[in-house]
Scaffold this motif. Sequence first.
Motif, mmCIF file in Angstrom:
data_model
loop_
_atom_site.group_PDB
_atom_site.id
_atom_site.type_symbol
_atom_site.label_atom_id
_atom_site.label_comp_id
_atom_site.label_asym_id
_atom_site.label_seq_id
_atom_site.Cartn_x
_atom_site.Cartn_y
_atom_site.Cartn_z
ATOM 1 N N LYS A 1 0.803 -1.231 0.000
ATOM 2 C CA LYS A 1 0.000 0.000 0.000
ATOM 3 C C LYS A 1 0.830 1.273 0.000
ATOM 4 C CE LYS A 1 -4.051 -2.220 1.780
ATOM 5 N NZ LYS A 1 -4.945 -2.462 2.890
ATOM 6 N N VAL A 2 2.138 1.146 0.156
ATOM 7 C CA VAL A 2 2.989 2.329 0.051
ATOM 8 C C VAL A 2 3.609 2.456 -1.343
ATOM 9 C CG1 VAL A 2 3.506 2.386 2.528
ATOM 10 C CG2 VAL A 2 5.076 1.228 0.957
ATOM 11 N N THR A 3 3.226 1.575 -2.259
ATOM 12 C CA THR A 3 3.767 1.645 -3.621
ATOM 13 C C THR A 3 2.759 2.295 -4.559
ATOM 14 O OG1 THR A 3 2.926 -0.494 -4.402
ATOM 15 C CG2 THR A 3 5.030 -0.516 -3.217
ATOM 16 N N PRO A 4 3.240 3.058 -5.513
ATOM 17 C CA PRO A 4 2.324 3.653 -6.485
ATOM 18 C C PRO A 4 1.663 2.605 -7.385
ATOM 19 C CG PRO A 4 4.603 4.261 -6.979
ATOM 20 C CD PRO A 4 4.618 3.526 -5.690
ATOM 21 N N VAL A 5 2.332 1.490 -7.591
ATOM 22 C CA VAL A 5 1.754 0.444 -8.445
ATOM 23 C C VAL A 5 0.469 -0.093 -7.822
ATOM 24 C CG1 VAL A 5 2.112 -1.856 -9.443
ATOM 25 C CG2 VAL A 5 3.975 -0.181 -9.468
ATOM 26 N N PHE A 6 0.458 -0.275 -6.513
ATOM 27 C CA PHE A 6 -0.744 -0.766 -5.833
ATOM 28 C C PHE A 6 -1.928 0.146 -6.113
ATOM 29 C CE2 PHE A 6 -3.705 -0.552 -2.288
ATOM 30 C CZ PHE A 6 -4.080 -1.879 -2.154
ATOM 31 N N TRP A 7 -1.733 1.456 -5.953
ATOM 32 C CA TRP A 7 -2.845 2.399 -6.108
ATOM 33 C C TRP A 7 -3.259 2.545 -7.566
ATOM 34 C CZ3 TRP A 7 -5.645 3.063 -2.098
ATOM 35 C CH2 TRP A 7 -5.063 2.868 -0.847
ATOM 36 N N ALA A 8 -2.288 2.474 -8.475
ATOM 37 C CA ALA A 8 -2.632 2.507 -9.898
ATOM 38 C C ALA A 8 -3.453 1.272 -10.265
ATOM 39 C CB ALA A 8 -1.366 2.582 -10.746
ATOM 40 N N MET A 9 -3.025 0.121 -9.791
ATOM 41 C CA MET A 9 -3.770 -1.113 -10.095
ATOM 42 C C MET A 9 -5.159 -1.092 -9.467
ATOM 43 S SD MET A 9 -2.018 -2.761 -12.216
ATOM 44 C CE MET A 9 -3.169 -4.119 -12.281
ATOM 45 N N GLN A 10 -5.281 -0.524 -8.280
ATOM 46 C CA GLN A 10 -6.602 -0.400 -7.662
ATOM 47 C C GLN A 10 -7.509 0.471 -8.530
ATOM 48 O OE1 GLN A 10 -7.814 -2.065 -4.865
ATOM 49 N NE2 GLN A 10 -5.904 -3.150 -5.262
ATOM 50 N N GLY A 11 -6.950 1.543 -9.064
ATOM 51 C CA GLY A 11 -7.719 2.424 -9.945
ATOM 52 C C GLY A 11 -8.173 1.701 -11.207
ATOM 53 N N PHE A 12 -7.258 0.990 -11.844
ATOM 54 C CA PHE A 12 -7.630 0.241 -13.052
ATOM 55 C C PHE A 12 -8.636 -0.868 -12.720
ATOM 56 C CE2 PHE A 12 -3.503 1.909 -14.739
ATOM 57 C CZ PHE A 12 -4.060 2.648 -15.775
ATOM 58 N N ASN A 13 -8.452 -1.524 -11.582
ATOM 59 C CA ASN A 13 -9.421 -2.549 -11.160
ATOM 60 C C ASN A 13 -10.794 -1.933 -10.915
ATOM 61 O OD1 ASN A 13 -7.632 -4.698 -11.297
ATOM 62 N ND2 ASN A 13 -7.021 -4.519 -9.161
ATOM 63 N N ASP A 14 -10.820 -0.744 -10.325
ATOM 64 C CA ASP A 14 -12.102 -0.063 -10.111
ATOM 65 C C ASP A 14 -12.800 0.222 -11.442
ATOM 66 O OD1 ASP A 14 -11.932 -0.075 -7.380
ATOM 67 O OD2 ASP A 14 -11.330 2.026 -7.183
ATOM 68 N N ILE A 15 -12.036 0.611 -12.439
ATOM 69 C CA ILE A 15 -12.618 0.918 -13.750
ATOM 70 C C ILE A 15 -13.110 -0.351 -14.442
ATOM 71 C CG2 ILE A 15 -12.099 1.769 -16.082
ATOM 72 C CD1 ILE A 15 -10.045 3.697 -14.666
ATOM 73 N N PHE A 16 -12.251 -1.351 -14.533
ATOM 74 C CA PHE A 16 -12.577 -2.536 -15.330
ATOM 75 C C PHE A 16 -13.442 -3.562 -14.616
ATOM 76 C CE2 PHE A 16 -8.521 -1.292 -17.511
ATOM 77 C CZ PHE A 16 -9.143 -0.862 -18.670
ATOM 78 N N TRP A 17 -13.217 -3.790 -13.346
ATOM 79 C CA TRP A 17 -13.922 -4.877 -12.651
ATOM 80 C C TRP A 17 -15.022 -4.390 -11.726
ATOM 81 C CZ3 TRP A 17 -12.458 -7.868 -16.030
ATOM 82 C CH2 TRP A 17 -11.142 -8.006 -16.419
ATOM 83 N N ARG A 18 -14.956 -3.138 -11.287
ATOM 84 C CA ARG A 18 -15.981 -2.612 -10.381
ATOM 85 C C ARG A 18 -16.863 -1.580 -11.061
ATOM 86 N NH1 ARG A 18 -11.092 -2.467 -7.381
ATOM 87 N NH2 ARG A 18 -10.873 -4.436 -6.287
#
Length: 181
Positions: free
Chosen positions: A126-143
């Motif tokens: 959760k301190v990596t930018p990759v985690f938050w970017a992937m959460q954003g993309f997951n929110d768009i595509f899967w949520r």
Amino acid sequence: MAASLLREMRSGTAQRLLLMGATAGEILVSKLGYSVILGTIQLIAMMIYGWLIFGLQIFDHIPALLVMIMVTSLTMSSVGLIISAFSRTEEQAGGWQVVLILSMSAIGGAMFPSFLLPDFIKAISKVTPVFWAMQGFNDIFWRDQGLIGIALECGICLGMATLMTAIAIIVFKRRLATELG
């Protein structure tokens, strides 16, 4: 980006730009801008590939997707900027880039879903930018989220980018002052 910036410092290009009136911050921000444009184009190409080959639904939330792509590109470009600020040689920068990007990708959810990771690694991720970017993309595509649904992820990524860029500018200014005398 890190290697090219260090190459410019070694070759004297950065010093010539400073003599022409550019500030250290302007040099870094221009490098960052170029890297963001390149990263945005690369991510758009990846999304189009995902659509063509895997049927990824990229057209459902175009505004959110474009914002997440640009924010991700900015954030990851800031990672490159801070690597260049702390590296002394092109080789060192290249090594750090490989280690950091692969590590962040592995624990951040870009290589495999982060929910498969042990709890202590999830906390670190959760301190990596990759985690938050992937959460954003997951929110768009899967949520099925739009702009409002990715606001938290974008805000965290932008905060990380701002912090890394500010630190890189400070370190770069000090470094140039030391190296130029």
